[in-house]
Design an enzyme around this catalytic site. Structure first.
Site, PDB file in Angstrom:
ATOM      1  CD  GLU A 246      43.066  -8.610 137.598  1.00 20.95           C
ATOM      2  OE1 GLU A 246      43.425  -9.814 137.625  1.00 20.95           O
ATOM      3  OE2 GLU A 246      42.563  -8.037 138.565  1.00 20.95           O
ATOM      4  CE  LYS A 248      43.685 -17.541 131.049  1.00 20.30           C
ATOM      5  NZ  LYS A 248      44.839 -18.410 131.219  1.00 20.30           N
ATOM      6  NE  ARG A 253      43.595 -19.616 141.007  1.00 19.54           N
ATOM      7  CZ  ARG A 253      42.372 -19.369 140.551  1.00 19.54           C
ATOM      8  NH1 ARG A 253      42.006 -19.841 139.379  1.00 19.54           N
ATOM      9  NH2 ARG A 253      41.514 -18.691 141.260  1.00 19.54           N
ATOM     10  NE  ARG A 292      42.732 -24.746 137.998  1.00 17.93           N
ATOM     11  CZ  ARG A 292      41.756 -25.602 138.290  1.00 17.93           C
ATOM     12  NH1 ARG A 292      41.727 -26.221 139.445  1.00 17.93           N
ATOM     13  NH2 ARG A 292      40.793 -25.834 137.412  1.00 17.93           N
ATOM     14  CD  GLU A 322      48.894 -18.070 136.397  1.00 18.86           C
ATOM     15  OE1 GLU A 322      47.980 -18.209 137.237  1.00 18.86           O
ATOM     16  OE2 GLU A 322      49.047 -18.833 135.440  1.00 18.86           O
ATOM     17  NE  ARG A 438      35.385 -24.308 134.571  1.00 12.59           N
ATOM     18  CZ  ARG A 438      36.689 -24.090 134.506  1.00 12.59           C
ATOM     19  NH1 ARG A 438      37.155 -22.943 134.070  1.00 12.59           N
ATOM     20  NH2 ARG A 438      37.543 -25.009 134.885  1.00 12.59           N
ATOM     21  CE  LYS A 444      38.889 -20.721 130.652  1.00 14.93           C
ATOM     22  NZ  LYS A 444      39.469 -21.855 131.346  1.00 14.93           N
TER      23      LYS A 444
HETATM   24  P1  ATP Z   1      41.020 -23.341 134.830  1.00 14.89           P
HETATM   25  O1  ATP Z   1      42.027 -22.947 135.855  1.00 14.89           O
HETATM   26  O2  ATP Z   1      40.041 -22.256 134.474  1.00 14.89           O
HETATM   27  O3  ATP Z   1      40.387 -24.676 135.067  1.00 14.89           O
HETATM   28  P2  ATP Z   1      43.223 -23.689 133.096  1.00 14.89           P
HETATM   29  O4  ATP Z   1      44.075 -24.089 134.230  1.00 14.89           O
HETATM   30  O5  ATP Z   1      43.231 -24.523 131.864  1.00 14.89           O
HETATM   31  O6  ATP Z   1      41.717 -23.585 133.489  1.00 14.89           O
HETATM   32  P3  ATP Z   1      42.874 -21.243 131.851  1.00 14.89           P
HETATM   33  O7  ATP Z   1      41.527 -21.718 131.539  1.00 14.89           O
HETATM   34  O8  ATP Z   1      43.759 -20.967 130.719  1.00 14.89           O
HETATM   35  O9  ATP Z   1      43.613 -22.221 132.805  1.00 14.89           O
HETATM   36  O10 ATP Z   1      42.721 -19.904 132.730  1.00 14.89           O
HETATM   37  C1  ATP Z   1      42.450 -19.788 134.085  1.00 14.89           C
HETATM   38  C2  ATP Z   1      43.744 -19.582 134.829  1.00 14.89           C
HETATM   39  O11 ATP Z   1      44.380 -18.354 134.437  1.00 14.89           O
HETATM   40  C3  ATP Z   1      43.601 -19.349 136.314  1.00 14.89           C
HETATM   41  O12 ATP Z   1      43.409 -20.558 137.005  1.00 14.89           O
HETATM   42  C4  ATP Z   1      44.916 -18.679 136.680  1.00 14.89           C
HETATM   43  O13 ATP Z   1      45.888 -19.652 136.951  1.00 14.89           O
HETATM   44  C5  ATP Z   1      45.343 -17.984 135.406  1.00 14.89           C
HETATM   45  N1  ATP Z   1      45.436 -16.510 135.481  1.00 14.89           N
HETATM   46  C6  ATP Z   1      46.398 -15.794 134.878  1.00 14.89           C
HETATM   47  N2  ATP Z   1      46.248 -14.483 135.072  1.00 14.89           N
HETATM   48  C7  ATP Z   1      45.150 -14.327 135.852  1.00 14.89           C
HETATM   49  C8  ATP Z   1      44.481 -13.193 136.385  1.00 14.89           C
HETATM   50  N3  ATP Z   1      44.894 -11.949 136.178  1.00 14.89           N
HETATM   51  N4  ATP Z   1      43.369 -13.426 137.139  1.00 14.89           N
HETATM   52  C9  ATP Z   1      42.921 -14.680 137.357  1.00 14.89           C
HETATM   53  N5  ATP Z   1      43.522 -15.789 136.853  1.00 14.89           N
HETATM   54  C10 ATP Z   1      44.626 -15.625 136.114  1.00 14.89           C
END
Ligand code: ATP
Length: 603
Positions: A246, A248, A253, A292, A322, A438, A444
């Site tokens: 999917e 990103k 979130r 989040r 998101e 996790r 990712k």
């Molecule tokens: P994390 O949430 O993993 O602690 P982070 O907030 O720094 O880390 P990233 O590590 O960049 O974010 O990526 C995870 C985040 O990506 C998810 O928490 C969600 O908010 C976002 N995201 C975007 N698109 C999607 C998707 N299609 N499916 C799941 N998550 C997604």
């Protein structure tokens, strides 16, 4: 239990910074408590009167608390403030005054908890006076040691350094004599984000009680999190024949809760008797939207809430997506800097008009009365497609392709990047929804230029070096940051950062430092070095570095054999996470180890 007894435990907890001792003391406290008090004690030891996701604030500034102390002991506010200045701590000032006062009663834990909750519920005209007199009455009815701790609760300075893992270990220890039930407790916690509620279920119904804990609409679910991998070939190896991909989205979130069967969503507080009647203002309707870090953000997103009511085809649902500023005419995603302007708490209607959000739904956890987290990704996606139609305007569905090769990953990745998105999320098809974890069920896949790390590191601000030379004007010359060890519930240092911040950012760090400054190293911080001053571990900073190295001065992932921990080489600040992560949501030692390994797996 009398509150005085709890205060004895506060004293013991305050006196140690060793985690094992904290767990031990807490477990003794839990073992002594009545079942009906367990939930309340869980909140009170973390300085709260509700689970952290509930916006229950006592609404008392320091000067109001000083007035309450004055009123309780027939002093003037100035006398209280003078003593506070002299002793350096409002708790000690209150304790001194209370010593020469004979307590008119001996309140129980439930009495104090109820009184503090009453203060939180007071609002409107005359509430300032009422809050002050309610607190004054509580203080009059308590001994001096209790008073010392209670006055810190309204102003958020009761800092015993007790994190959730410590509480969970102690709950298991209290009930079974060892820590083996921690994973079962954690599972229930991941589903409800409410330690008080989980503790109560556990103490009332034992292990069975925990196993029957299901998702509850209105209580946020701790989100599933993604792992990283160095390249697409590794992803394919890990994921097997077929997997989903999917886009990103680079927004924030949101976890959406909907229950059409109620007028206002039951807020389901932990403590059963408090469930009815909690006042939360006009926004506690049929929809709740959590961020989040599980903060209730419904109020900031009226357009999303309306979209949910209009477009989502379900009686009750918990789903995730998101939220991103999006122009439906041009199908254009706006950059994160634009989207993030929607996270503010003022001028909401105006900003909502200027920057309409779309939510791209990517998962569903609960549908029409049923917890569906144990269904597979494939099954959940089918249900999500039933609930979120392709024609929706606001609550849209994330694109989802089932693919099987590294080449397909690259093609989709390039499409996503040219659409202005961050990369891809790769998802395992047969995996359930892993609340609070996790894992490799989600990977990712972000843009990373070769030679650099595959991701940024979310660090916690632990200390500040005051400036020299030009920097004195900012009050900050450098920062000491760390990451989280979720096995030990400690923060371990990983880097000193002295360059790469703008003047503006240095000033901001100085402001944060002033607010979070503490006199001694906080209980949960493990460090070999001393900054000019320590801060309470609360602020999360996103850091980019050239490389992860090993160093004898940092404690992150400390290895006794080599006498080294992990460190960041050439670290620079990417952004302040602006409270969308709690300190415990920072990068963990385990994750960092994998990032370190990835450095060498990447071509
Ligand atoms: P994390 O949430 O993993 O602690 P982070 O907030 O720094 O880390 P990233 O590590 O960049 O974010 O990526 C995870 C985040 O990506 C998810 O928490 C969600 O908010 C976002 N995201 C975007 N698109 C999607 C998707 N299609 N499916 C799941 N998550 C997604």
């Amino acid at each position: 239990m009398k509150f005085a007894k709890l205060a004895d435990y506060y004293e013991k907890l305050e006196a140690t910074s060793k985690r094992l001792e904290l767990v031990d003391i807490l477990s003794k406290l839990f073992a002594e408590a009545e079942n009906a008090e367990i939930g309340k004690i869980c909140y009170l030891i973390q300085g709260r009167v509700a689970p952290f996701y509930m916006p229950v604030e006592l609404g008392m500034a320091e000067s109001m608390v000083a007035q309450a102390i004055a009123k309780a002991y027939d002093k003037t506010k100035d006398e209280v403030i003078k003593s506070y200045r002299h002793l350096g701590n409002i708790g000690l000032a209150a304790q001194e005054l209370a010593k020469s006062h004979k307590a008119s009663a001996n309140l129980s834990v439930s009495d104090v908890f109820g009184g503090l909750r009453k203060i939180a519920d007071l609002g409107g005209e005359g509430s300032v006076e009422k809050k002050i007199s309610t607190l004054a009455q509580i203080l009059k009815d308590l001994d001096s040691v209790s008073v010392k701790h209670v006055v810190n609760i309204p102003i958020g300075t009761l800092r015993l350094g007790i994190g959730d893992p410590t509480v969970m270990d102690a709950l298991s220890l209290a009930k079974t004599g060892d820590k083996k039930l921690r994973p079962v407790i954690e599972d229930a916690y991941n589903k409800t984000s409410d330690l008080g509620y989980v503790a109560e279920e556990f103490f009332k119904h034992g292990e069975k009680g925990l196993e029957t804990v299901k998702l509850i609409v209105g209580k946020p679910v701790r989100p599933a999190l993604a792992e990283r991998m160095p390249n697409a070939d590794e992803v394919v190896k890990r994921m097997g024949d077929k997997f989903a991909a999917e886009p990103k989205f680079d927004g924030f979130r949101v976890q959406i809760h909907l229950d059409r069967s109620v007028k206002a969503m039951p807020l389901g507080t932990a403590v059963s008797e408090l469930r009815p009647g909690l006042k939360l203002g006009a926004d506690s309707q049929q929809v709740k939207i959590f961020s989040r870090n599980l903060e209730d953000m419904t109020h900031s997103f009226p357009d999303l809430a309306e979209g949910v009511l209009k477009e989502v085809k379900a009686k009750s649902v918990i789903m995730e997506g998101e939220a991103i500023a999006y122009n439906p005419q041009t199908e254009e995603f706006l950059p994160f800097q634009e989207t993030t302007k929607r996270r503010r708490k003022y001028k909401i209607e105006e900003t909502a008009k200027a920057l309409p959000l779309a939510c791209f739904a990517f998962d569903i956890l609960y549908l029409d009365g049923k917890d569906i987290t144990s269904k597979t990704e494939v099954e959940r996606r089918k249900l999500l497609e039933r609930v979120v139609s392709k024609n929706n305007q606001v609550i849209r569905i994330a694109e989802h392709r089932v693919i099987s090769t590294a080449k397909q990953i690259h093609e989709f990745f390039n499409e996503a990047i040219s659409d202005g998105l961050e990369g891809l999320m790769i998802k395992k098809l047969d995996s359930p929804y892993k609340a609070g974890g996790r894992g490799f069920h989600w990977i990712k896949f972000k843009r990373a230029s070769s030679g650099d790390l595959t991701d940024t590191v979310d660090c916690v601000l632990l200390g500040i070096y005051t400036g020299r030379g030009k920097r004195t004007e900012f009050g900050v010359g450098g920062l000491l940051v760390g990451i989280y060890n979720d096995k030990t519930d400690e923060f371990e240092t990983i880097s000193r950062i002295g360059t790469g911040l703008t003047d503006e950012e240095f000033r901001k760090v100085n402001e944060i430092g002033k607010q979070l400054r503490v006199e001694h190293k906080p209980a949960r911080v493990k460090s070999k070095i001393e900054p000019s001053y320590w801060v309470e571990p609360e602020e999360v900073l996103e850091i980019y570095a050239d490389e992860i190295t090993k160093s004898p001065i940092h404690t992150a992932g400390w290895d006794e054999k080599t006498g080294t921990g992990y460190a960041l080489r050439f670290p620079r600040l990417v952004k302040f996470r602006e409270k969308d992560k709690r300190a415990e949501d920072a990068t963990t030692v385990e994750e960092l180890k994998r990032l370190f390994a990835n450095q060498y797996g990447k071509k």
